[in-house]
Motif scaffolding. Structure first.
Motif, short mmCIF file in Angstrom:
data_model
loop_
_atom_site.label_atom_id
_atom_site.label_comp_id
_atom_site.label_asym_id
_atom_site.label_seq_id
_atom_site.Cartn_x
_atom_site.Cartn_y
_atom_site.Cartn_z
N PRO A 223 0.77 -1.05 -0.03
CA PRO A 223 0.09 -0.12 0.09
C PRO A 223 0.98 1.11 0.02
O PRO A 223 1.87 1.46 0.68
CB PRO A 223 -0.87 -0.08 1.45
N LYS A 224 0.35 2.33 -0.81
CA LYS A 224 1.12 3.64 -0.92
C LYS A 224 0.10 4.52 -0.57
O LYS A 224 -1.11 4.28 -0.36
CB LYS A 224 1.52 3.68 -2.29
N ALA A 225 0.80 5.92 -0.28
CA ALA A 225 0.05 6.94 -0.06
C ALA A 225 0.62 8.24 -0.97
O ALA A 225 1.68 8.26 -1.39
CB ALA A 225 0.10 7.56 1.37
N ALA A 226 -0.41 8.98 -1.48
CA ALA A 226 -0.10 10.18 -2.42
C ALA A 226 -0.61 11.37 -1.66
O ALA A 226 -1.80 11.36 -1.05
CB ALA A 226 -0.84 10.08 -3.79
N LEU A 227 0.08 12.45 -1.18
CA LEU A 227 -0.16 13.59 -0.63
C LEU A 227 0.44 14.79 -1.26
O LEU A 227 1.69 14.51 -1.74
CB LEU A 227 -0.05 13.20 0.91
N GLY A 228 -0.15 15.73 -1.21
CA GLY A 228 0.57 17.20 -1.74
C GLY A 228 0.20 18.31 -1.46
O GLY A 228 -1.12 18.55 -1.53
N PRO A 229 0.76 19.30 -1.00
CA PRO A 229 0.25 20.61 -1.02
C PRO A 229 0.09 21.43 -2.26
O PRO A 229 1.00 21.04 -3.33
CB PRO A 229 1.18 21.36 -0.27
N GLY A 230 -1.14 22.10 -2.58
CA GLY A 230 -1.29 22.93 -3.57
C GLY A 230 -2.12 24.11 -3.33
O GLY A 230 -1.73 24.61 -2.08
N THR A 231 -3.34 24.36 -4.03
CA THR A 231 -4.36 25.13 -3.41
C THR A 231 -4.66 24.71 -1.97
O THR A 231 -5.15 25.61 -1.05
CB THR A 231 -5.34 25.54 -4.28
N GLY A 232 -5.00 23.39 -1.94
CA GLY A 232 -5.17 22.68 -0.68
C GLY A 232 -3.98 21.64 -0.21
O GLY A 232 -2.88 21.95 -0.59
N LEU A 233 -4.49 20.73 0.46
CA LEU A 233 -3.78 19.52 0.88
C LEU A 233 -4.43 18.37 0.51
O LEU A 233 -5.14 18.05 1.20
CB LEU A 233 -3.28 19.94 2.33
N GLY A 234 -3.93 17.59 -0.23
CA GLY A 234 -4.66 16.44 -0.99
C GLY A 234 -3.94 15.28 -0.33
O GLY A 234 -2.88 15.04 0.00
N VAL A 235 -4.80 14.12 0.00
CA VAL A 235 -4.42 12.75 0.58
C VAL A 235 -5.30 11.83 0.03
O VAL A 235 -6.36 11.91 -0.33
CB VAL A 235 -4.37 12.92 1.89
N ALA A 236 -4.61 10.56 -0.57
CA ALA A 236 -5.27 9.42 -0.91
C ALA A 236 -4.34 8.24 -0.91
O ALA A 236 -3.06 8.51 -0.68
CB ALA A 236 -5.77 9.47 -2.61
N GLY A 237 -4.86 7.06 -0.76
CA GLY A 237 -4.26 5.78 -0.38
C GLY A 237 -4.22 4.98 -1.86
O GLY A 237 -5.16 5.33 -2.69
N LEU A 238 -3.41 3.99 -1.89
CA LEU A 238 -3.49 3.09 -3.17
C LEU A 238 -3.06 1.72 -2.53
O LEU A 238 -2.09 1.39 -2.11
CB LEU A 238 -2.37 3.50 -3.99
N ARG A 239 -3.92 0.65 -2.84
CA ARG A 239 -3.68 -0.70 -2.22
C ARG A 239 -3.83 -1.76 -3.31
O ARG A 239 -4.37 -1.64 -4.53
CB ARG A 239 -4.83 -0.99 -1.27
N PRO A 240 -2.65 -2.65 -3.43
CA PRO A 240 -2.61 -3.57 -4.41
C PRO A 240 -3.97 -4.72 -4.02
O PRO A 240 -4.33 -4.98 -3.08
CB PRO A 240 -1.37 -4.39 -4.20
N ALA A 241 -4.43 -4.90 -5.36
CA ALA A 241 -5.42 -5.84 -5.59
C ALA A 241 -5.62 -6.74 -6.70
O ALA A 241 -5.75 -6.26 -7.78
CB ALA A 241 -6.74 -5.15 -5.54
#
Length: 320
Positions: free
Chosen positions: A126-144
């Motif tokens: 499992p991985k995480a993507a996050l990052g600042p821009g106009t806001g601060l986004g976050v999401a996960g990614l899981r192998p399936a």
């Protein structure tokens, strides 16, 4: 069939076209949202100049997505999939959270689009993507199975915590001015300027307010106060990234997306960043094995939209 892909933030909309089952966009164009009264007007401007008309669309939008319509978190725009279908003759418009698209793109980058921070390397987990821009986004990614499943998150809106008296004073200054201090408030793109102003107020400097770009420029020129603000910002961001790694079980790596972190990359001290990221007792060893990577692709969200689109459906069988 031709797919329209779009990555819509509070400030800009980036669009492209993708052929068949590919994930790499062409005819990429970025439009400033301030130039348009509505989102539909922005789409029309892109399509009027596009080399061909798409059949369907996947659009990554900055905010929670429930169903076929949503409002952007940081701009009062309604994005309505059905309305877009009717106006532009599209068989299907799918809306996805912008960081769900960022997460979906992670398996599709080339090596030159990724810059590691530290020695830990990503693994198939499992991985995480996050990052600042106009806001601060976050999401996960899981192998399936043989693929991946992204998981939306509004983790950027968690409460931001201080761990020493200096940070406490700076966050308290932000709290006096703005009320609740979420991670997004301090760690979005505009958050660097807010931290710099709060640090100046705590130190009694009374600096004139400057924007994030100017803080970065001064730091690159060696200004000690700007350098301290950037160091604080990156330390808080690293700790937040570590929190998201633990929350999402992201042993496969944490990927820092968006345009803000690459622009600060020359000011990142890898050892300091990793120290802040890893300091999660009793899980320090786990964190030391978890990679931190900067994504430098400028079409990340578009790649993610194409990955989420799946195989192009037959026109007669298209469905939501």
């Amino acid at each position: 069939m031709t797919l329209l892909v779009g990555d819509i933030g509070g400030t800009n909309g980036r669009f492209g076209l993708v052929d068949g089952d590919a994930v790499r966009p062409r005819a990429v164009r970025t439009l400033a949202n301030d130039g348009f009264a509505t989102f539909e007007d922005e789409v029309a401007a892109y399509l009027d100049a596009a080399p061909e008309r798409p059949d369907r669309a996947v659009l990554a939008v900055a905010g929670p997505v429930f169903g076929d319509a949503m409002r952007l978190t940081n701009r009062d725009w309604l994005i309505d999939g059905h309305a877009l279908e009717r106006r532009f003759g599209l068989t299907r418009v799918a809306l996805v959270n912008d960081f769900v698209a960022q997460a979906a793109a992670l398996p599709h980058y080339s090596a030159d689009e990724l810059t590691p921070i530290g020695e830990a390397t990503p693994i198939h987990a499992p991985k995480a993507a996050l990052g600042p821009g106009t806001g601060l986004g976050v999401a996960g990614l899981r192998p399936a199975g043989g693929g991946w499943i992204p998981a939306p998150s509004e983790g950027g809106h968690i409460e931001l915590a201080a761990i020493d008296s200096e940070e406490f004073a700076i966050l308290q200054a932000l709290r006096r001015d703005f009320g609740r201090v979420s991670a997004e408030w301090a760690l979005s793109g505009p958050g660097l300027a807010r931290l710099h102003a709060a640090a100046g107020a705590v130190a009694g400097r009374g600096d004139a307010a400057i924007d994030t770009a100017e803080v970065r420029t001064r730091a690159e020129a060696g200004d000690v106060h700007a350098l301290a603000s950037v160091a604080l910002y990156l330390r808080l961001l690293a700790r937040f990234a570590g929190d998201m790694a633990l929350t999402l079980g992201a042993q496969g790596g944490v990927y820092l997306c968006g345009g803000v972190v690459p622009r600060l990359s020359a000011l990142i001290d890898p050892a300091a960043f990793r120290a802040a990221f890893e300091a999660k007792r009793p899980h320090d060893d786990l964190m030391r094995r978890t990679a931190t990577v900067i994504v430098t692709s400028d079409v990340a969200g578009l790649i993610g939209c194409a990955a989420l689109a799946g195989p192009a459906p037959e026109r007669d069988g298209a469905s939501r």
